[in-house]
Design an enzyme around this catalytic site. Structure first.
Site, PDB file in Angstrom:
ATOM      1  N   TRP A 181       6.380   5.220   7.637  1.00 22.71           N
ATOM      2  CA  TRP A 181       5.133   5.902   7.286  1.00 22.71           C
ATOM      3  C   TRP A 181       4.121   5.621   8.381  1.00 22.71           C
ATOM      4  O   TRP A 181       3.869   4.466   8.719  1.00 22.71           O
ATOM      5  CB  TRP A 181       4.573   5.430   5.941  1.00 22.71           C
ATOM      6  CG  TRP A 181       3.205   6.021   5.706  1.00 22.71           C
ATOM      7  CD1 TRP A 181       2.930   7.293   5.324  1.00 22.71           C
ATOM      8  CD2 TRP A 181       1.949   5.371   5.905  1.00 22.71           C
ATOM      9  NE1 TRP A 181       1.565   7.485   5.264  1.00 22.71           N
ATOM     10  CE2 TRP A 181       0.936   6.310   5.611  1.00 22.71           C
ATOM     11  CE3 TRP A 181       1.566   4.082   6.298  1.00 22.71           C
ATOM     12  CZ2 TRP A 181      -0.419   6.011   5.705  1.00 22.71           C
ATOM     13  CZ3 TRP A 181       0.221   3.785   6.392  1.00 22.71           C
ATOM     14  CH2 TRP A 181      -0.759   4.741   6.092  1.00 22.71           C
ATOM     15  N   GLU A 222       8.216   9.057   5.035  1.00 14.06           N
ATOM     16  CA  GLU A 222       7.303   9.198   3.900  1.00 14.06           C
ATOM     17  C   GLU A 222       6.065   9.999   4.284  1.00 14.06           C
ATOM     18  O   GLU A 222       5.324   9.633   5.192  1.00 14.06           O
ATOM     19  CB  GLU A 222       6.890   7.808   3.408  1.00 14.06           C
ATOM     20  CG  GLU A 222       5.877   7.814   2.284  1.00 14.06           C
ATOM     21  CD  GLU A 222       5.472   6.415   1.865  1.00 14.06           C
ATOM     22  OE1 GLU A 222       4.639   6.296   0.946  1.00 14.06           O
ATOM     23  OE2 GLU A 222       5.977   5.439   2.458  1.00 14.06           O
ATOM     24  N   LYS A 224       2.304  11.960   3.386  1.00 15.54           N
ATOM     25  CA  LYS A 224       1.078  11.627   2.662  1.00 15.54           C
ATOM     26  C   LYS A 224       0.124  12.802   2.754  1.00 15.54           C
ATOM     27  O   LYS A 224       0.040  13.471   3.787  1.00 15.54           O
ATOM     28  CB  LYS A 224       0.427  10.366   3.241  1.00 15.54           C
ATOM     29  CG  LYS A 224      -0.651   9.770   2.353  1.00 15.54           C
ATOM     30  CD  LYS A 224      -1.076   8.396   2.840  1.00 15.54           C
ATOM     31  CE  LYS A 224      -2.033   7.740   1.858  1.00 15.54           C
ATOM     32  NZ  LYS A 224      -2.432   6.379   2.271  1.00 15.54           N
ATOM     33  N   ASP A 255       6.393   9.787  -2.535  1.00 17.90           N
ATOM     34  CA  ASP A 255       5.535   8.780  -3.147  1.00 17.90           C
ATOM     35  C   ASP A 255       4.690   9.443  -4.227  1.00 17.90           C
ATOM     36  O   ASP A 255       4.043  10.471  -3.984  1.00 17.90           O
ATOM     37  CB  ASP A 255       4.637   8.136  -2.085  1.00 17.90           C
ATOM     38  CG  ASP A 255       3.824   6.968  -2.625  1.00 17.90           C
ATOM     39  OD1 ASP A 255       2.986   7.203  -3.520  1.00 17.90           O
ATOM     40  OD2 ASP A 255       4.022   5.837  -2.152  1.00 17.90           O
ATOM     41  N   HIS A 258       1.093  10.441  -3.290  1.00 25.05           N
ATOM     42  CA  HIS A 258       0.845  11.082  -2.006  1.00 25.05           C
ATOM     43  C   HIS A 258       0.778  12.606  -2.062  1.00 25.05           C
ATOM     44  O   HIS A 258       0.990  13.277  -1.053  1.00 25.05           O
ATOM     45  CB  HIS A 258       1.905  10.651  -0.994  1.00 25.05           C
ATOM     46  CG  HIS A 258       1.715   9.266  -0.495  1.00 25.05           C
ATOM     47  ND1 HIS A 258       2.394   8.764   0.595  1.00 25.05           N
ATOM     48  CD2 HIS A 258       0.908   8.261  -0.923  1.00 25.05           C
ATOM     49  CE1 HIS A 258       2.022   7.507   0.802  1.00 25.05           C
ATOM     50  NE2 HIS A 258       1.133   7.188  -0.107  1.00 25.05           N
ATOM     51  N   HIS A 282       9.003   6.406  -4.253  1.00 21.34           N
ATOM     52  CA  HIS A 282       8.022   5.352  -4.414  1.00 21.34           C
ATOM     53  C   HIS A 282       7.241   5.605  -5.694  1.00 21.34           C
ATOM     54  O   HIS A 282       6.492   6.582  -5.789  1.00 21.34           O
ATOM     55  CB  HIS A 282       7.068   5.297  -3.216  1.00 21.34           C
ATOM     56  CG  HIS A 282       7.587   4.494  -2.076  1.00 21.34           C
ATOM     57  ND1 HIS A 282       6.888   4.282  -0.915  1.00 21.34           N
ATOM     58  CD2 HIS A 282       8.762   3.822  -1.916  1.00 21.34           C
ATOM     59  CE1 HIS A 282       7.589   3.535  -0.094  1.00 21.34           C
ATOM     60  NE2 HIS A 282       8.733   3.250  -0.680  1.00 21.34           N
ATOM     61  N   ASP A 290      -4.946   8.777  -3.931  1.00 17.41           N
ATOM     62  CA  ASP A 290      -3.855   7.823  -3.724  1.00 17.41           C
ATOM     63  C   ASP A 290      -4.388   6.395  -3.773  1.00 17.41           C
ATOM     64  O   ASP A 290      -4.528   5.724  -2.768  1.00 17.41           O
ATOM     65  CB  ASP A 290      -3.185   8.093  -2.369  1.00 17.41           C
ATOM     66  CG  ASP A 290      -2.078   7.094  -2.066  1.00 17.41           C
ATOM     67  OD1 ASP A 290      -1.445   6.620  -3.013  1.00 17.41           O
ATOM     68  OD2 ASP A 290      -1.876   6.777  -0.886  1.00 17.41           O
ATOM     69  N   ASP A 292      -3.080   3.854  -5.532  1.00 16.97           N
ATOM     70  CA  ASP A 292      -2.041   2.829  -5.679  1.00 16.97           C
ATOM     71  C   ASP A 292      -2.280   1.907  -6.864  1.00 16.97           C
ATOM     72  O   ASP A 292      -2.257   0.687  -6.748  1.00 16.97           O
ATOM     73  CB  ASP A 292      -1.914   2.018  -4.388  1.00 16.97           C
ATOM     74  CG  ASP A 292      -1.295   2.825  -3.265  1.00 16.97           C
ATOM     75  OD1 ASP A 292      -0.184   3.322  -3.468  1.00 16.97           O
ATOM     76  OD2 ASP A 292      -1.916   2.948  -2.197  1.00 16.97           O
ATOM     77  N   ASP A 322       5.350   1.156  -4.962  1.00 15.25           N
ATOM     78  CA  ASP A 322       4.393   1.044  -3.866  1.00 15.25           C
ATOM     79  C   ASP A 322       2.979   1.103  -4.438  1.00 15.25           C
ATOM     80  O   ASP A 322       2.412   2.182  -4.603  1.00 15.25           O
ATOM     81  CB  ASP A 322       4.608   2.155  -2.842  1.00 15.25           C
ATOM     82  CG  ASP A 322       3.731   1.970  -1.598  1.00 15.25           C
ATOM     83  OD1 ASP A 322       3.008   0.968  -1.535  1.00 15.25           O
ATOM     84  OD2 ASP A 322       3.780   2.832  -0.708  1.00 15.25           O
TER      85      ASP A 322
END
Length: 415
Positions: A181, A222, A224, A255, A258, A282, A290, A292, A322
């Protein structure tokens, strides 16, 4: 046990083999992200600021300050999570022994501590180049940088990471997924996206030109949607990496945080797996962006696991987490997130799939909906509790006092 047997019979009445589902869950590893334990700090530059659109918010006391503390915290978390486990390591968690070594010169010896620890515990490892929080990524670009010298540094870093991962896989006898990433992007609207994406593709081609045994390491990319400070353009968009992975037979990483909040990630799984042999997932939780957050047993997480199981994709999906939440006890975050990921997967595994598929094929969508809704009130909790018992991990909330005691005796002493 009586509750489990009663629940097992309720599911059997709908054609569900609970024992087979529990065996499948036990054999499906979830990869825990090492960076949850220290707010993505790593071991290179203690206390250094995060860059590259990454921010860990909160200042809950007791974060790990070095490899011994981080692995001890992981040991506790892993003991409270039933089933199979892996641990995902970023390159910035290299153990340099006080030496000054830049990222393009890392070798397996800088990760020997992680390999030995994993081998002793029967764990698999996953790996990631660290293309952020470095002087040569300070302007927001790495593999797509206009300066060839900067690009070459990150190309060397990527090659070094793939060699490290390959050796990790060889020593452990378990395939490592190395996930790339890169934060590259613009805060404001660019006028020449093409040049940056061309350079990104060329850099990746150079990295992957170095042959690594696929049994030891497989490469993932990955995407985003955006990052903090990179709101207008991300070079490594979903479409860019989807095209690259299909063209070059790499693993696409999806993800959960993302994508645009109105996109349904679960719907993408069957689309990309129509053309790719495998993906990396993820599991995270974005709140408006995003951010997390710790994985919850919410509709999105359940939908992801349902799609994987309903499509018979489990053998083609690598599941990892993640997120990094510094506002709560970090070990609790690991345990909550991993157990919720597994709960979502178990719920999908004990869904009466065969009956639902038959109803759908017959065009009986009314009964399909009725059965889906009735299944929500089946005694799932008793099945999950039995899974925990069989894996010698605490049932229900019984794990919480263990972490609180560790916090009192261990974490509180960290300054």
């Amino acid at each position: 046990m009586d509750a489990f047997n009663l629940a097992k019979q309720r599911y059997a009445d709908l054609g569900v083999d609970v024992e087979k589902s529990l065996q499948t869950l036990a054999a499906t590893p979830v990869s825990l992200q090492c960076w949850q334990g220290d707010d993505v700090g790593g071991f290179e530059n203690a206390g250094g600021a995060l860059t590259g659109g990454i921010a860990a918010t909160g200042n809950y006391p007791g974060k790990a300050r070095g490899p011994a503390e981080l692995r001890a915290d992981l040991d506790l978390a892993l003991s409270l999570i039933p089933g199979s486990h892996r641990v995902n390591v970023h390159a910035s968690y290299a153990e340099l022994g006080g030496q000054k070594v830049d990222r393009d010169a890392y070798t397996i010896e800088h990760f020997a501590g992680w390999v030995d620890w994993a081998k002793q515990r029967g764990l698999g490892l996953d790996f990631n180049p660290t293309c952020f929080s470095h002087p040569l990524s300070a302007d927001g670009f790495t593999l797509s940088h206009h300066d060839e010298a900067v690009r070459k540094f990150w190309i060397r870093h990527g090659i070094a990471c793939r060699k490290i991962a390959g050796e990790m896989g060889r020593r452990l006898g378990k395939t490592v997924i190395t996930n790339f990433w890169m934060p590259d992007g613009f805060k404001d609207t660019p006028v020449n996206r093409r040049a940056y994406r061309e350079r990104m593709e060329q850099s990746l081609d150079e990295i992957f030109a170095v042959a690594i045994d696929q049994q030891c390491n497989r490469d993932a990319l990955e995407s985003k949607l955006f990052g903090v400070g990179f709101e207008s353009c991300t070079i490594g968009s979903h479409e860019f990496y989807m095209g690259y992975t299909m063209k070059n037979k790499k693993v696409l990483c999806l993800d959960a945080g993302h994508f645009h909040p109105t996109e349904t990630l679960a719907d993408k799984i069957s689309s990309v797996l129509q053309f790719l042999p495998e993906i990396l997932l993820h599991v995270s939780r974005g709140v408006r962006w995003d951010s997390d957050h710790v994985v919850a047993l919410d509709d999105q997480t359940r939908a992801l696991m349902e799609e994987i199981v309903r499509g018979d994709y489990l053998s083609r999906v690598h599941i990892g987490m993640d997120f990094f939440d510094a506002s709560i006890n970090r070990i609790m975050a690991w345990v909550i997130g991993a157990r919720n990921t597994q709960k979502a997967l178990l719920l999908a595994l004990i869904e009466p799939r065969d009956r639902l598929r038959k109803l759908e094929a017959e065009g009986d969508y009314s009964t399909r909906l009725a059965l889906l809704e009735e299944a929500k009130s089946l005694p799932f909790g008793a099945i999950w509790d039995e899974f925990c018992r069989r894996n010698n991990t605490p049932v229900g909330v019984a794990w919480i006092p263990t972490v609180k005691d560790y916090e009192k005796k261990v974490l509180s002493a960290r300054k």
